[in-house]
Scaffold this motif. Sequence first.
Motif, PDB file in Angstrom:
ATOM      1  N   PRO A 275     -11.473   0.438  -2.069  1.00 21.86           N
ATOM      2  CA  PRO A 275     -10.282  -0.359  -1.742  1.00 21.86           C
ATOM      3  C   PRO A 275      -8.982   0.173  -2.355  1.00 21.86           C
ATOM      4  O   PRO A 275      -7.902  -0.138  -1.851  1.00 21.86           O
ATOM      5  N   ILE A 276      -9.067   1.004  -3.407  1.00 17.88           N
ATOM      6  CA  ILE A 276      -7.828   1.522  -4.008  1.00 17.88           C
ATOM      7  C   ILE A 276      -7.189   2.615  -3.147  1.00 17.88           C
ATOM      8  O   ILE A 276      -6.066   3.014  -3.407  1.00 17.88           O
ATOM      9  N   ILE A 277      -7.892   3.073  -2.113  1.00 13.06           N
ATOM     10  CA  ILE A 277      -7.292   4.050  -1.205  1.00 13.06           C
ATOM     11  C   ILE A 277      -6.527   3.279  -0.127  1.00 13.06           C
ATOM     12  O   ILE A 277      -7.116   2.669   0.757  1.00 13.06           O
ATOM     13  N   THR A 278      -5.212   3.325  -0.256  1.00 16.59           N
ATOM     14  CA  THR A 278      -4.326   2.633   0.683  1.00 16.59           C
ATOM     15  C   THR A 278      -3.555   3.672   1.487  1.00 16.59           C
ATOM     16  O   THR A 278      -3.579   4.866   1.163  1.00 16.59           O
ATOM     17  N   SER A 279      -2.850   3.219   2.499  1.00 18.41           N
ATOM     18  CA  SER A 279      -2.036   4.154   3.281  1.00 18.41           C
ATOM     19  C   SER A 279      -0.959   4.780   2.398  1.00 18.41           C
ATOM     20  O   SER A 279      -0.608   5.947   2.563  1.00 18.41           O
ATOM     21  N   GLU A 280      -0.434   4.018   1.433  1.00 21.70           N
ATOM     22  CA  GLU A 280       0.558   4.564   0.504  1.00 21.70           C
ATOM     23  C   GLU A 280      -0.045   5.697  -0.329  1.00 21.70           C
ATOM     24  O   GLU A 280       0.579   6.742  -0.520  1.00 21.70           O
ATOM     25  N   ALA A 281      -1.276   5.508  -0.802  1.00 21.20           N
ATOM     26  CA  ALA A 281      -1.935   6.547  -1.587  1.00 21.20           C
ATOM     27  C   ALA A 281      -2.174   7.796  -0.746  1.00 21.20           C
ATOM     28  O   ALA A 281      -1.996   8.922  -1.210  1.00 21.20           O
TER      29      ALA A 281
ATOM     30  N   GLN B 146      -9.859   7.766   4.308  1.00 18.63           N
ATOM     31  CA  GLN B 146      -9.051   6.921   5.187  1.00 18.63           C
ATOM     32  C   GLN B 146      -8.918   5.590   4.464  1.00 18.63           C
ATOM     33  O   GLN B 146      -9.542   5.399   3.419  1.00 18.63           O
ATOM     34  N   ASN B 147      -8.102   4.696   4.947  1.00 20.29           N
ATOM     35  CA  ASN B 147      -7.867   3.437   4.238  1.00 20.29           C
ATOM     36  C   ASN B 147      -9.171   2.785   3.803  1.00 20.29           C
ATOM     37  O   ASN B 147      -9.979   2.386   4.631  1.00 20.29           O
ATOM     38  N   GLY B 148      -9.364   2.718   2.493  1.00 21.81           N
ATOM     39  CA  GLY B 148     -10.499   2.005   1.932  1.00 21.81           C
ATOM     40  C   GLY B 148     -11.847   2.694   2.013  1.00 21.81           C
ATOM     41  O   GLY B 148     -12.855   2.134   1.584  1.00 21.81           O
TER      42      GLY B 148
END
Length: 159
Positions: A86-92, A126-128
């Motif tokens: 979950p810490i992988i966001t589009s911002e990251a 990819q996201n999440g």
Amino acid sequence: MIRKSSKTAMSQDLGNALLNLSARMIIIAGFALLFACKKNVAGPKGESGPTGKNGNLDQYYTSMIYQPDTAWTLNGKLWESYFSAPIITSEAILEGEIKIYLQVQTAWYCLPYVEQNDAFTQYAVQNGIVRLSRKKMHLAPGARPVSANYRLVVFIPRK
């Protein structure tokens, strides 16, 4: 009285001369190495400067993520495994940096990781979600990956 032939005497003289020359060269090289080494002597301590500003990145990381060997599935010529992050966001993904580390015995290695048997493990995000893949260099799937620990580190610029 037995006399040595002149060829034998000359070859012995030449051998002794070469031996003396070699010994002298070794001694000269030893002195050169001895005197070429400089000792790093610390200079006087200067004044302390002002405290620096805080950094411009926020760092997030996960605890160890255990991937059992049964989590890997064969997909054509490569093995794949997925885990939630979950810490992988589009911002990251767009502005930050994402690193994944693999534990091999007691050491941690950043992916992509290449093994001695020409198999390599890499990742995509990819996201999440993190997708791990492993295959041999020559496009063969190789053996099923073993169970291993992974760690995820995400850096996001501070706004």
